[in-house]
Design an enzyme around this catalytic site. Structure first.
Site, PDB file in Angstrom:
ATOM      1  N   GLU A 116      -5.446   2.661   6.528  1.00  0.00           N
ATOM      2  CA  GLU A 116      -4.892   2.443   6.085  1.00  0.00           C
ATOM      3  C   GLU A 116      -5.457   3.681   4.437  1.00  0.00           C
ATOM      4  O   GLU A 116      -4.892   4.354   3.361  1.00  0.00           O
ATOM      5  CB  GLU A 116      -5.578   1.053   4.199  1.00  0.00           C
ATOM      6  CG  GLU A 116      -5.266   1.008   3.058  1.00  0.00           C
ATOM      7  CD  GLU A 116      -6.199  -0.460   2.834  1.00  0.00           C
ATOM      8  OE1 GLU A 116      -5.594  -1.401   2.799  1.00  0.00           O
ATOM      9  OE2 GLU A 116      -6.726   0.032   1.641  1.00  0.00           O
ATOM     10  N   SER A 159     -11.147  -1.287   3.243  1.00  0.00           N
ATOM     11  CA  SER A 159     -10.495  -1.616   4.300  1.00  0.00           C
ATOM     12  C   SER A 159     -10.414  -0.392   5.197  1.00  0.00           C
ATOM     13  O   SER A 159      -9.456  -0.081   4.401  1.00  0.00           O
ATOM     14  CB  SER A 159      -9.225  -2.419   4.524  1.00  0.00           C
ATOM     15  OG  SER A 159      -9.921  -3.702   3.511  1.00  0.00           O
ATOM     16  N   ARG A 176       0.627  -1.174  -0.151  1.00  0.00           N
ATOM     17  CA  ARG A 176      -0.316  -0.258  -0.270  1.00  0.00           C
ATOM     18  C   ARG A 176       1.345   1.470  -0.315  1.00  0.00           C
ATOM     19  O   ARG A 176      -0.097   2.465   0.529  1.00  0.00           O
ATOM     20  CB  ARG A 176      -1.232  -0.033   1.230  1.00  0.00           C
ATOM     21  CG  ARG A 176      -1.869  -1.003   1.384  1.00  0.00           C
ATOM     22  CD  ARG A 176      -2.859  -1.165   0.318  1.00  0.00           C
ATOM     23  NE  ARG A 176      -3.727  -1.893   0.052  1.00  0.00           N
ATOM     24  CZ  ARG A 176      -3.566  -3.103  -0.780  1.00  0.00           C
ATOM     25  NH1 ARG A 176      -2.054  -3.650  -1.849  1.00  0.00           N
ATOM     26  NH2 ARG A 176      -4.395  -4.161  -0.504  1.00  0.00           N
TER      27      ARG A 176
HETATM   28  C1  FAD Z   1     -15.703  -0.377  -1.875  1.00  0.00           C
HETATM   29  C2  FAD Z   1     -14.590  -1.152  -1.343  1.00  0.00           C
HETATM   30  C3  FAD Z   1     -13.513  -1.591  -2.157  1.00  0.00           C
HETATM   31  C4  FAD Z   1     -12.035  -1.186  -2.219  1.00  0.00           C
HETATM   32  N1  FAD Z   1     -11.334  -2.527  -2.129  1.00  0.00           N
HETATM   33  C5  FAD Z   1      -9.889  -1.872  -2.315  1.00  0.00           C
HETATM   34  C6  FAD Z   1      -9.418  -3.737  -2.777  1.00  0.00           C
HETATM   35  O1  FAD Z   1      -9.599  -5.022  -2.703  1.00  0.00           O
HETATM   36  N2  FAD Z   1      -7.858  -3.351  -2.593  1.00  0.00           N
HETATM   37  C7  FAD Z   1      -6.957  -1.811  -2.783  1.00  0.00           C
HETATM   38  O2  FAD Z   1      -5.818  -1.784  -2.501  1.00  0.00           O
HETATM   39  N3  FAD Z   1      -7.760  -1.135  -2.086  1.00  0.00           N
HETATM   40  C8  FAD Z   1      -9.213  -1.253  -2.021  1.00  0.00           C
HETATM   41  N4  FAD Z   1     -10.466   0.440  -2.042  1.00  0.00           N
HETATM   42  C9  FAD Z   1      -9.729   1.612  -1.315  1.00  0.00           C
HETATM   43  C10 FAD Z   1      -9.361   2.120  -2.916  1.00  0.00           C
HETATM   44  O3  FAD Z   1     -10.353   1.789  -3.439  1.00  0.00           O
HETATM   45  C11 FAD Z   1      -7.600   1.963  -3.266  1.00  0.00           C
HETATM   46  O4  FAD Z   1      -6.801   2.689  -2.424  1.00  0.00           O
HETATM   47  C12 FAD Z   1      -7.777   3.054  -4.816  1.00  0.00           C
HETATM   48  O5  FAD Z   1      -6.729   2.518  -5.710  1.00  0.00           O
HETATM   49  C13 FAD Z   1      -8.335   4.274  -4.555  1.00  0.00           C
HETATM   50  O6  FAD Z   1      -8.216   4.789  -5.737  1.00  0.00           O
HETATM   51  P1  FAD Z   1      -8.498   6.104  -6.268  1.00  0.00           P
HETATM   52  O7  FAD Z   1      -9.259   6.756  -7.431  1.00  0.00           O
HETATM   53  O8  FAD Z   1     -10.276   6.212  -5.288  1.00  0.00           O
HETATM   54  O9  FAD Z   1      -8.123   7.240  -5.043  1.00  0.00           O
HETATM   55  P2  FAD Z   1      -8.308   8.401  -4.742  1.00  0.00           P
HETATM   56  O10 FAD Z   1      -9.066   7.622  -2.629  1.00  0.00           O
HETATM   57  O11 FAD Z   1      -9.186   9.438  -5.112  1.00  0.00           O
HETATM   58  O12 FAD Z   1      -6.821   9.025  -3.600  1.00  0.00           O
HETATM   59  C14 FAD Z   1      -6.361   8.179  -3.098  1.00  0.00           C
HETATM   60  C15 FAD Z   1      -4.899   8.645  -2.388  1.00  0.00           C
HETATM   61  O13 FAD Z   1      -4.058   8.778  -4.100  1.00  0.00           O
HETATM   62  C16 FAD Z   1      -3.848  10.127  -4.255  1.00  0.00           C
HETATM   63  N5  FAD Z   1      -4.291  10.531  -5.227  1.00  0.00           N
HETATM   64  C17 FAD Z   1      -5.242   9.799  -6.718  1.00  0.00           C
HETATM   65  N6  FAD Z   1      -5.160   9.945  -7.488  1.00  0.00           N
HETATM   66  C18 FAD Z   1      -4.191  10.418  -8.102  1.00  0.00           C
HETATM   67  C19 FAD Z   1      -2.988  11.462  -8.959  1.00  0.00           C
HETATM   68  N7  FAD Z   1      -3.319  11.457 -10.053  1.00  0.00           N
HETATM   69  N8  FAD Z   1      -2.008  11.791  -8.736  1.00  0.00           N
HETATM   70  C20 FAD Z   1      -1.708  11.566  -7.923  1.00  0.00           C
HETATM   71  N9  FAD Z   1      -2.078  11.057  -6.217  1.00  0.00           N
HETATM   72  C21 FAD Z   1      -3.209  10.495  -6.672  1.00  0.00           C
HETATM   73  C22 FAD Z   1      -4.429  11.264  -3.122  1.00  0.00           C
HETATM   74  O14 FAD Z   1      -3.934  11.859  -3.505  1.00  0.00           O
HETATM   75  C23 FAD Z   1      -4.728  10.289  -2.044  1.00  0.00           C
HETATM   76  O15 FAD Z   1      -3.769  10.410  -1.224  1.00  0.00           O
HETATM   77  C24 FAD Z   1     -11.259  -0.306  -2.071  1.00  0.00           C
HETATM   78  C25 FAD Z   1     -12.523   0.322  -1.347  1.00  0.00           C
HETATM   79  C26 FAD Z   1     -13.878   0.640  -1.532  1.00  0.00           C
HETATM   80  C27 FAD Z   1     -14.693   1.451  -1.171  1.00  0.00           C
END
Ligand code: FAD
Length: 310
Positions: free
Chosen positions: A299, A229, A179
């Site tokens: 996380e 999580s 992570r």
């Molecule tokens: C129902 C559910 C299930 C999930 N299952 C998993 C799973 O199985 N495994 C897992 O790892 N995660 C899981 N997640 C968590 C999440 O989906 C992941 O961490 C995902 O990768 C986050 O992507 P996001 O675009 O939503 O990022 P955001 O939530 O928008 O941002 C996350 C971080 O990334 C940074 N960020 C985003 N885009 C950029 C960019 N272009 N440049 C620089 N920084 C950036 C943000 O500043 C922040 O620090 C789950 C979430 C939910 C709601």
């Protein structure tokens, strides 16, 4: 420049169809928990074409900038975010398959990349297709599930440095671990990247995707807002098992609850504030520490002002 002048300058840079600028923008509707405060300024970009120029203006004006993707791992404190948030939109059209490689932009959703991979008969991305995030967010988090992580499939990532320089990083330079990647600590912004997969059988890939989606539906409380999580997996343990064994399933602060279905998830049962969620996180940390001597690290990414000392 005052705020109106900054907005005017940004509007001159951004063609209407490529960006939206919102003042005092609620972030609850843009984040997984559906809770939290407002951002002073929210700039929603449909792609990364003008990102460099937008960042340059904001930085020149000394405005703090936070970049987000789909918000699926993000909790904004109730006091909101001072400065500007840039949300990189879900521009799924920027996913291009060439042989065994997929070229994607930062805003591409993992589900859309997964579908394109399956359509092209490319195997290796099934683990990621149910994660509700963008490519950019998944690179920052080294997102993973069911035995796979982004580090296993990524070949290179294009970033913008804090100095506004474009760079292509190799997997080694990304310094992936559980992570974690180098992106946040260096203040890089992900623009896009290349995923390298292997040829596989289309039907088998689709059937594995259906199987994992079913697993998620059966084990996760997907009917409630959450960020997945809440805690990282502590070395040698599983966070969900520790929370369950400590008897914390169903524990509630205001509208925030430790899910009855999956103890690793904190969910918003309807009217949770970010403060409720943060207080519940702290309570879970303390109770698990008392029961097993293990301190659970969140996380999820927690940003903004107010409410907590986490
Ligand atoms: C129902 C559910 C299930 C999930 N299952 C998993 C799973 O199985 N495994 C897992 O790892 N995660 C899981 N997640 C968590 C999440 O989906 C992941 O961490 C995902 O990768 C986050 O992507 P996001 O675009 O939503 O990022 P955001 O939530 O928008 O941002 C996350 C971080 O990334 C940074 N960020 C985003 N885009 C950029 C960019 N272009 N440049 C620089 N920084 C950036 C943000 O500043 C922040 O620090 C789950 C979430 C939910 C709601």
């Amino acid at each position: 420049m005052n705020r109106d002048q900054i907005i005017q300058t940004l509007q001159n840079i951004l063609p209407m169809e490529e960006g939206q600028i919102l003042v005092n923008a609620p972030m609850d509707c843009r984040t997984g928990f559906r809770a939290g405060g407002k951002a002073d300024l929210l700039i929603v970009l449909q792609n990364c074409d003008h990102l460099g120029e937008v960042l340059q203006v904001l930085r020149q004006e000394g405005m703090p900038v936070f970049v987000m993707g789909n918000g699926s791992n993000l909790l904004v404190r109730d006091g909101g975010i001072r400065g500007a948030v840039i949300q990189i939109g879900k521009d799924a059209s920027q996913i291009r398959v060439e042989g065994e490689r997929i070229f994607v932009s930062a805003g591409a959703m993992l589900s859309a990349i997964g579908s394109k991979a399956a359509e092209a008969g490319l195997d290796g991305f099934v683990f990621a297709s149910g994660i509700p995030g963008t490519f950019g967010g998944a690179i920052v988090m080294n997102a993973g599930a069911y035995g796979g992580e982004m580090k296993d499939v990524v070949e290179s990532v294009d970033v913008l440095t804090p100095q506004g320089e474009k760079k292509t990083l190799s997997v080694e330079e990304l310094d992936f671990s559980y992570r974690h990647s180098v992106i946040a600590q260096k203040g890089y912004v992900v623009l896009g990247g290349v995923i390298h997969l292997q040829k596989g059988d289309k039907e088998q890939i689709r059937s594995q995707m259906r199987e994992l989606a079913e697993k998620r539906r059966n084990s996760q409380p997907l009917q409630y807002p959450s960020c997945g999580s809440t805690f990282k997996r502590p070395a040698g343990f599983f966070a969900a098992k520790l929370i369950d064994d400590a008897g914390l399933k169903g524990l509630q602060v205001g509208g925030a609850q430790v899910s009855e279905k999956h103890a690793g998830f904190i969910v918003n049962t309807g009217n949770a504030t970010a403060t409720d969620i943060l207080q519940l996180i702290r309570l879970v940390q303390e109770k698990v520490q008392q029961a097993f001597g293990v301190w659970l690290e969140p996380e999820i990414r927690i940003v903004g002002e107010d409410g907590s000392t986490l």
